[in-house]
Scaffold this motif. Structure first.
Motif, PDB file in Angstrom:
ATOM      1  N   LYS A 133     -52.529 108.539  74.926  1.00  0.00           N
ATOM      2  CA  LYS A 133     -52.172 109.743  74.131  1.00  0.00           C
ATOM      3  C   LYS A 133     -53.091 109.936  72.940  1.00  0.00           C
ATOM      4  O   LYS A 133     -53.554 111.040  72.672  1.00  0.00           O
ATOM      5  CB  LYS A 133     -50.743 109.617  73.561  1.00  0.00           C
ATOM      6  CG  LYS A 133     -49.649 109.600  74.565  1.00  0.00           C
ATOM      7  CD  LYS A 133     -48.308 109.447  73.883  1.00  0.00           C
ATOM      8  CE  LYS A 133     -48.094 108.085  73.231  1.00  0.00           C
ATOM      9  NZ  LYS A 133     -48.146 106.947  74.153  1.00  0.00           N
ATOM     10  N   THR A 134     -53.312 108.830  72.203  1.00  0.00           N
ATOM     11  CA  THR A 134     -54.102 108.968  70.968  1.00  0.00           C
ATOM     12  C   THR A 134     -55.555 109.299  71.294  1.00  0.00           C
ATOM     13  O   THR A 134     -56.157 110.165  70.654  1.00  0.00           O
ATOM     14  CB  THR A 134     -53.987 107.680  70.124  1.00  0.00           C
ATOM     15  OG1 THR A 134     -52.597 107.444  69.876  1.00  0.00           O
ATOM     16  CG2 THR A 134     -54.703 107.806  68.807  1.00  0.00           C
ATOM     17  N   ASP A 142     -47.312 109.678  64.998  1.00  0.00           N
ATOM     18  CA  ASP A 142     -46.761 108.457  65.576  1.00  0.00           C
ATOM     19  C   ASP A 142     -46.516 107.533  64.381  1.00  0.00           C
ATOM     20  O   ASP A 142     -47.340 106.677  64.040  1.00  0.00           O
ATOM     21  CB  ASP A 142     -47.744 107.819  66.569  1.00  0.00           C
ATOM     22  CG  ASP A 142     -47.104 106.639  67.304  1.00  0.00           C
ATOM     23  OD1 ASP A 142     -46.062 106.132  66.808  1.00  0.00           O
ATOM     24  OD2 ASP A 142     -47.630 106.218  68.345  1.00  0.00           O
ATOM     25  N   SER A 200     -52.299 105.138  64.927  1.00  0.00           N
ATOM     26  CA  SER A 200     -53.589 104.530  65.298  1.00  0.00           C
ATOM     27  C   SER A 200     -54.768 105.495  65.184  1.00  0.00           C
ATOM     28  O   SER A 200     -55.910 105.084  65.440  1.00  0.00           O
ATOM     29  CB  SER A 200     -53.512 103.948  66.711  1.00  0.00           C
ATOM     30  OG  SER A 200     -53.034 104.893  67.613  1.00  0.00           O
ATOM     31  N   ASP A 238     -50.331 113.922  67.382  1.00  0.00           N
ATOM     32  CA  ASP A 238     -50.206 112.705  68.197  1.00  0.00           C
ATOM     33  C   ASP A 238     -48.804 112.115  67.996  1.00  0.00           C
ATOM     34  O   ASP A 238     -48.361 111.924  66.855  1.00  0.00           O
ATOM     35  CB  ASP A 238     -51.279 111.695  67.764  1.00  0.00           C
ATOM     36  CG  ASP A 238     -51.322 110.478  68.671  1.00  0.00           C
ATOM     37  OD1 ASP A 238     -50.965 110.604  69.859  1.00  0.00           O
ATOM     38  OD2 ASP A 238     -51.710 109.379  68.191  1.00  0.00           O
TER      39      ASP A 238
HETATM   40 MG    MG Z   1     -50.943 106.347  70.384  1.00  0.00          MG
END
Ligand code: MG
Ligand code: ATP
Length: 273
Positions: free
Chosen positions: A104-105, A129, A134, A209
């Protein structure tokens, strides 16, 4: 020799009788100066933190690398995402997945950079998130004002939005884990924040995110504040049950589509272009 002596004596005599003239320069005068040109430093964004291409490459971020074949995939995803968002007048998109570590990131960052490369769009990437942020690590951002300080009211929003040397691309990163993440995400503060970020510029797409939808209730808490959601599925990393559960959770939101990540490329796909 005698003539020289005489000339010197005459000069001395003249100097002795000469009256010192008042210099006009000492008198105070008002001088009209033209306005100073704007300092060129004003044109440089205050929070400019250029990215390290080597660090990005190690984290699969391809936005700075013109020749990376992965960029084509993200540009294709961007075109599809933007078309669908434009159809509905949507300008905030969240990224989630059925399970952890689906990419995802990586997808959020690359998608946001690809949107920024679009001639008529800009992108603001926000790391919501809050449990396992991250974005800052993947981009190699140093410690500094971030979403953490904005949420606690310790820093103004402007000081936390970073320019990283890619025109049209800005980041609002989260540097540390936020306690009570679901409550924070469901708060009016976050709602106003997302609306404010979206409304700052009509060309701006806000890319958010998020954590996995099945792991925590953070996603369900924040999605009512976001226009649409893109689901990332890591090839082979989610079970059918997790995908079904994610589908059920997301059924009442605007799902843009599913991006399959980490899928092995077929030979035809690799070679064609
Ligand atoms: Mg992530
Ligand atoms: N297409 C890909 N191919 C190979 N590895 C990938 C790919 N996309 C992401 N990864 C790697 O998988 C790992 C997890 O990626 P990422 O952090 O983006 O996943 P995530 O879904 O955001 O994880 P989390 O659920 O912890 O937030 C990282 O090491 C990343 O480099």
């Amino acid at each position: 020799m005698e003539r020289i002596k005489l000339a010197i004596e005459r000069a001395r005599a003249q100097a002795g009788t000469a009256q010192p003239q008042p210099s006009p320069a000492w008198e105070p005068r008002t001088i009209d100066l033209p306005p100073l040109p704007r300092r060129t430093v004003d044109a440089v964004p205050i929070n400019l933190l250029p990215l390290d291409p080597f660090h990005l490459e190690q984290h699969r971020i391809v936005g700075l690398d013109q020749n990376n074949p992965l960029r084509q995939s993200f540009d294709l995803l961007r075109t599809q995402v933007l078309q669908k968002m434009q159809e509905h007048g949507w300008r905030t998109v969240a990224i989630t997945s059925p399970s952890m570590a689906s990419g995802k990131t990586v997808v959020s960052i690359n998608l946001a950079m690809s949107i920024a490369h679009h001639p008529s769009k800009t992108a603001l990437l926000v790391d919501f998130d809050l449990r396992r942020p991250s974005v800052a690590t993947y981009l190699g951002l140093p410690a500094g004002n971030s979403l953490n300080e904005v949420l606690t009211g310790e820093a103004p929003l402007d000081s936390a939005i970073l320019h990283v040397g890619i025109p049209g691309f800005q980041v609002l990163a989260t540097q540390r884990r936020v306690m009570g993440a679901a409550d924070v995400l469901a708060s009016d503060r976050v709602s106003h924040l997302i609306n404010g970020l979206r409304d700052e510029s009509p060309d701006r797409i806000v890319v958010i995110d998020l954590p996995p939808v099945t792991a925590v209730d953070d996603v369900i808490a924040v999605l009512p504040r976001v226009d649409c959601v893109l689901v990332v599925i890591g090839s082979g990393s989610s079970t059918t049950r997790e995908i079904e559960e994610a589908k059920r959770h997301l059924s009442r939101f605007n799902v843009l589509g599913v991006a399959v990540n980490m899928a092995p490329l077929s030979q035809a796909h690799i070679g064609y272009y």
